[in-house]
Design a protein around this motif. Structure first.
Motif, mmCIF file in Angstrom:
data_model
loop_
_atom_site.group_PDB
_atom_site.id
_atom_site.type_symbol
_atom_site.label_atom_id
_atom_site.label_comp_id
_atom_site.label_asym_id
_atom_site.label_seq_id
_atom_site.Cartn_x
_atom_site.Cartn_y
_atom_site.Cartn_z
ATOM 1 N N GLY A 76 -14.293 3.164 -19.667
ATOM 2 C CA GLY A 76 -14.976 1.892 -19.843
ATOM 3 C C GLY A 76 -14.219 0.908 -20.702
ATOM 4 O O GLY A 76 -13.170 1.204 -21.282
ATOM 5 N N GLU A 77 -14.790 -0.279 -20.792
ATOM 6 C CA GLU A 77 -14.288 -1.349 -21.643
ATOM 7 C C GLU A 77 -15.501 -2.038 -22.255
ATOM 8 O O GLU A 77 -16.377 -2.513 -21.536
ATOM 9 C CB GLU A 77 -13.447 -2.341 -20.841
ATOM 10 C CG GLU A 77 -12.807 -3.421 -21.698
ATOM 11 C CD GLU A 77 -11.872 -4.320 -20.913
ATOM 12 O OE1 GLU A 77 -11.060 -5.022 -21.546
ATOM 13 O OE2 GLU A 77 -11.961 -4.324 -19.668
ATOM 14 N N LEU A 78 -15.547 -2.072 -23.574
ATOM 15 C CA LEU A 78 -16.687 -2.644 -24.287
ATOM 16 C C LEU A 78 -16.266 -3.903 -25.036
ATOM 17 O O LEU A 78 -15.123 -4.025 -25.492
ATOM 18 C CB LEU A 78 -17.260 -1.622 -25.268
ATOM 19 C CG LEU A 78 -17.776 -0.314 -24.668
ATOM 20 C CD1 LEU A 78 -18.254 0.631 -25.768
ATOM 21 C CD2 LEU A 78 -18.892 -0.583 -23.660
ATOM 22 N N PHE A 79 -17.225 -4.807 -25.195
ATOM 23 C CA PHE A 79 -16.948 -6.080 -25.852
ATOM 24 C C PHE A 79 -17.823 -6.283 -27.083
ATOM 25 O O PHE A 79 -17.949 -7.397 -27.585
ATOM 26 C CB PHE A 79 -17.147 -7.225 -24.857
ATOM 27 C CG PHE A 79 -16.334 -7.063 -23.602
ATOM 28 C CD1 PHE A 79 -14.965 -7.227 -23.632
ATOM 29 C CD2 PHE A 79 -16.933 -6.699 -22.416
ATOM 30 C CE1 PHE A 79 -14.202 -7.049 -22.480
ATOM 31 C CE2 PHE A 79 -16.190 -6.523 -21.255
ATOM 32 C CZ PHE A 79 -14.811 -6.707 -21.288
ATOM 33 N N ASN A 80 -18.411 -5.210 -27.568
ATOM 34 C CA ASN A 80 -19.182 -5.282 -28.808
ATOM 35 C C ASN A 80 -18.268 -5.626 -29.978
ATOM 36 O O ASN A 80 -17.071 -5.342 -29.957
ATOM 37 C CB ASN A 80 -19.861 -3.933 -29.096
ATOM 38 C CG ASN A 80 -20.840 -3.517 -28.023
ATOM 39 O OD1 ASN A 80 -20.457 -3.216 -26.906
ATOM 40 N ND2 ASN A 80 -22.117 -3.517 -28.362
ATOM 41 N N LEU A 107 -24.848 -1.620 -25.469
ATOM 42 C CA LEU A 107 -23.436 -1.650 -25.086
ATOM 43 C C LEU A 107 -23.148 -2.825 -24.165
ATOM 44 O O LEU A 107 -23.683 -2.919 -23.060
ATOM 45 C CB LEU A 107 -23.047 -0.340 -24.394
ATOM 46 C CG LEU A 107 -23.151 0.932 -25.234
ATOM 47 C CD1 LEU A 107 -22.774 2.147 -24.396
ATOM 48 C CD2 LEU A 107 -22.270 0.846 -26.473
ATOM 49 N N ASP A 108 -22.273 -3.707 -24.607
ATOM 50 C CA ASP A 108 -21.861 -4.868 -23.823
ATOM 51 C C ASP A 108 -20.540 -4.525 -23.137
ATOM 52 O O ASP A 108 -19.486 -4.533 -23.770
ATOM 53 C CB ASP A 108 -21.690 -6.075 -24.745
ATOM 54 C CG ASP A 108 -21.187 -7.315 -24.017
ATOM 55 O OD1 ASP A 108 -21.179 -7.313 -22.766
ATOM 56 O OD2 ASP A 108 -20.794 -8.279 -24.693
ATOM 57 N N GLY A 109 -20.614 -4.202 -21.846
ATOM 58 C CA GLY A 109 -19.373 -3.881 -21.154
ATOM 59 C C GLY A 109 -19.610 -3.086 -19.893
ATOM 60 O O GLY A 109 -20.724 -2.965 -19.390
ATOM 61 N N ALA A 179 -31.142 -2.303 -19.724
ATOM 62 C CA ALA A 179 -29.829 -2.943 -19.670
ATOM 63 C C ALA A 179 -29.552 -3.726 -20.953
ATOM 64 O O ALA A 179 -30.468 -4.170 -21.654
ATOM 65 C CB ALA A 179 -29.770 -3.897 -18.478
ATOM 66 N N PHE A 180 -28.268 -3.873 -21.259
ATOM 67 C CA PHE A 180 -27.867 -4.787 -22.323
ATOM 68 C C PHE A 180 -28.166 -6.212 -21.869
ATOM 69 O O PHE A 180 -27.792 -6.620 -20.769
ATOM 70 C CB PHE A 180 -26.370 -4.633 -22.613
ATOM 71 C CG PHE A 180 -25.823 -5.688 -23.541
ATOM 72 C CD1 PHE A 180 -26.018 -5.582 -24.904
ATOM 73 C CD2 PHE A 180 -25.135 -6.785 -23.040
ATOM 74 C CE1 PHE A 180 -25.530 -6.550 -25.769
ATOM 75 C CE2 PHE A 180 -24.630 -7.758 -23.894
ATOM 76 C CZ PHE A 180 -24.831 -7.641 -25.259
ATOM 77 N N VAL A 181 -28.834 -6.981 -22.702
ATOM 78 C CA VAL A 181 -29.196 -8.358 -22.366
ATOM 79 C C VAL A 181 -28.570 -9.292 -23.398
ATOM 80 O O VAL A 181 -28.986 -9.307 -24.563
ATOM 81 C CB VAL A 181 -30.726 -8.555 -22.337
ATOM 82 C CG1 VAL A 181 -31.060 -10.010 -21.988
ATOM 83 C CG2 VAL A 181 -31.373 -7.600 -21.343
ATOM 84 N N PRO A 182 -27.550 -10.061 -23.017
ATOM 85 C CA PRO A 182 -26.925 -10.980 -23.972
ATOM 86 C C PRO A 182 -27.853 -12.140 -24.308
ATOM 87 O O PRO A 182 -28.737 -12.497 -23.531
ATOM 88 C CB PRO A 182 -25.685 -11.480 -23.223
ATOM 89 C CG PRO A 182 -26.049 -11.348 -21.776
ATOM 90 C CD PRO A 182 -26.947 -10.148 -21.680
ATOM 91 N N GLU A 183 -27.654 -12.690 -25.484
ATOM 92 C CA GLU A 183 -28.443 -13.853 -25.878
ATOM 93 C C GLU A 183 -28.031 -15.055 -25.029
ATOM 94 O O GLU A 183 -26.848 -15.373 -24.912
ATOM 95 C CB GLU A 183 -28.234 -14.159 -27.359
ATOM 96 C CG GLU A 183 -28.768 -13.085 -28.288
ATOM 97 C CD GLU A 183 -28.629 -13.475 -29.751
ATOM 98 O OE1 GLU A 183 -28.209 -14.636 -30.015
ATOM 99 O OE2 GLU A 183 -28.918 -12.634 -30.622
ATOM 100 N N THR A 184 -29.015 -15.701 -24.441
ATOM 101 C CA THR A 184 -28.771 -16.867 -23.587
ATOM 102 C C THR A 184 -29.604 -18.038 -24.081
ATOM 103 O O THR A 184 -30.837 -17.942 -24.121
ATOM 104 C CB THR A 184 -29.144 -16.567 -22.121
ATOM 105 O OG1 THR A 184 -28.446 -15.407 -21.681
ATOM 106 C CG2 THR A 184 -28.790 -17.743 -21.220
ATOM 107 N N PRO A 185 -28.976 -19.142 -24.474
ATOM 108 C CA PRO A 185 -29.731 -20.291 -24.973
ATOM 109 C C PRO A 185 -30.666 -20.857 -23.906
ATOM 110 O O PRO A 185 -30.350 -20.840 -22.710
ATOM 111 C CB PRO A 185 -28.635 -21.307 -25.333
ATOM 112 C CG PRO A 185 -27.386 -20.499 -25.477
ATOM 113 C CD PRO A 185 -27.527 -19.363 -24.521
#
Length: 299
Positions: A76-80, A107-109, A179-185
């Motif tokens: 994998g590849e993570l962006f945390n 986990l973001d990735g 799922a990982f949920v990124p913050e979205t404005p």
């Protein structure tokens, strides 16, 4: 990209030739990881697991933690966020130690992984599912592998592709996870929405630029936007375009036009009919799964 594989005895009986069998599984997938390989037969001989990696970046090639429990193989590849020098595997280990099997929603990735912790083993795959993992059970033996071919020597019929956004546990079976949920404005109007989408796209490209020196440019809108953003973070980035030589499609002229506009070095590979015929056997071998869809009915 990494190949992962493992054998786990469900009845706690030693696995005959466990380490060598995992090595053989990984050898069938060395195209996924030709540079390094690590295999471990666990204490009592009741499990063996390993991985084969491709060394694209020294900061992101560690894919096994098999010296002490919990034993982990990670593709994998993570962006945390992380401490300086911390690898993707170390980020995963830290998250797993903190949250247990609830770690995946943090986990973001993109990833597929396997963990043996105490009397439980489990495999997991992120919600997009770009990295495959297959598994099956036969005669008290649980097997997993990045590609189906890796477990066909041990499992004859009970082979499954792990669904994206799921984990499979030897104790609890198949389970979905959040799922990982990124913050979205939030956007109040079209103008704000446009700005939000643009900023998110730029950030998505930016966080994937570490060690990246080339990208694919098809000539379409999506890859052209990505190429333009990528240039901001690597002015020397190379662009690659593949085209079917016998096809009269507008993609190549558009790709050439975009590469000239960006002023980047552009590499073009013209695929001939002979190339396609010669590659068919390899293409079938490399495919981890063939999906057959219902034919589309004309209206």
């Amino acid at each position: 990209m990494t190949a992962i594989a493992g054998l786990i005895s469900l009845n706690k009986q030693p696995i005959e030739g466990g380490a060598s069998r995992v090595e053989e599984m990984l050898e069938l997938m060395r195209h996924r990881g030709p540079d390094s390989i690590g295999v471990r037969l666990l204490p009592e001989g009741t499990a063996a697991l390993g991985a084969a990696a491709i060394n694209l970046s020294t900061a992101r090639t560690q894919c096994v933690s098999i010296a002490t429990a919990p034993y982990i193989v990670f593709d994998g590849e993570l962006f945390n966020g992380r401490a300086e020098g911390q690898t993707d595997l170390e980020v995963f280990q830290e998250c797993y130690q903190k949250y247990g099997k609830n770690c995946f929603k943090h986990l973001d990735g993109s990833y597929a992984c396997a963990v043996i912790d105490g009397d439980e083993a489990f495999i997991a795959r992120d919600h997009v599912g770009a990295r495959p993992v297959f598994y099956g059970t036969e005669n008290g033996l649980f097997c997993f592998s990045s590609e189906m071919k890796g477990i066909m020597g041990d499992i004859r019929f009970d082979i499954h592709e792990l669904e994206p956004g799921h984990l499979y546990s030897t104790k609890h079976g198949l389970l979905p996870f959040d799922a990982f949920v990124p913050e979205t404005p939030e956007a109040e109007n079209l103008e704000q929405a446009t700005t939000v989408v643009r900023d998110l796209l730029v950030k998505a490209v930016e966080k994937r630029m570490e060690g990246l020196n080339a990208i694919s440019l098809s000539g379409g809108l999506d890859s052209s936007i990505v190429a333009a953003i990528a240039k901001q973070y690597n002015p020397d980035i190379h662009l690659f375009t593949g085209t079917i030589e016998s096809a009269d499609a507008p993609d190549l002229p558009n790709a050439i036009l975009m590469a000239k506009f960006l002023g980047q070095e552009h590499h073009i590979y013209r695929i001939t009919d002979e190339d396609i015929v010669d590659f068919i056997p390899d293409a079938v071998w490399y495919l981890s799964l063939i999906h057959i869809s219902e034919p589309t009915r004309p209206y």
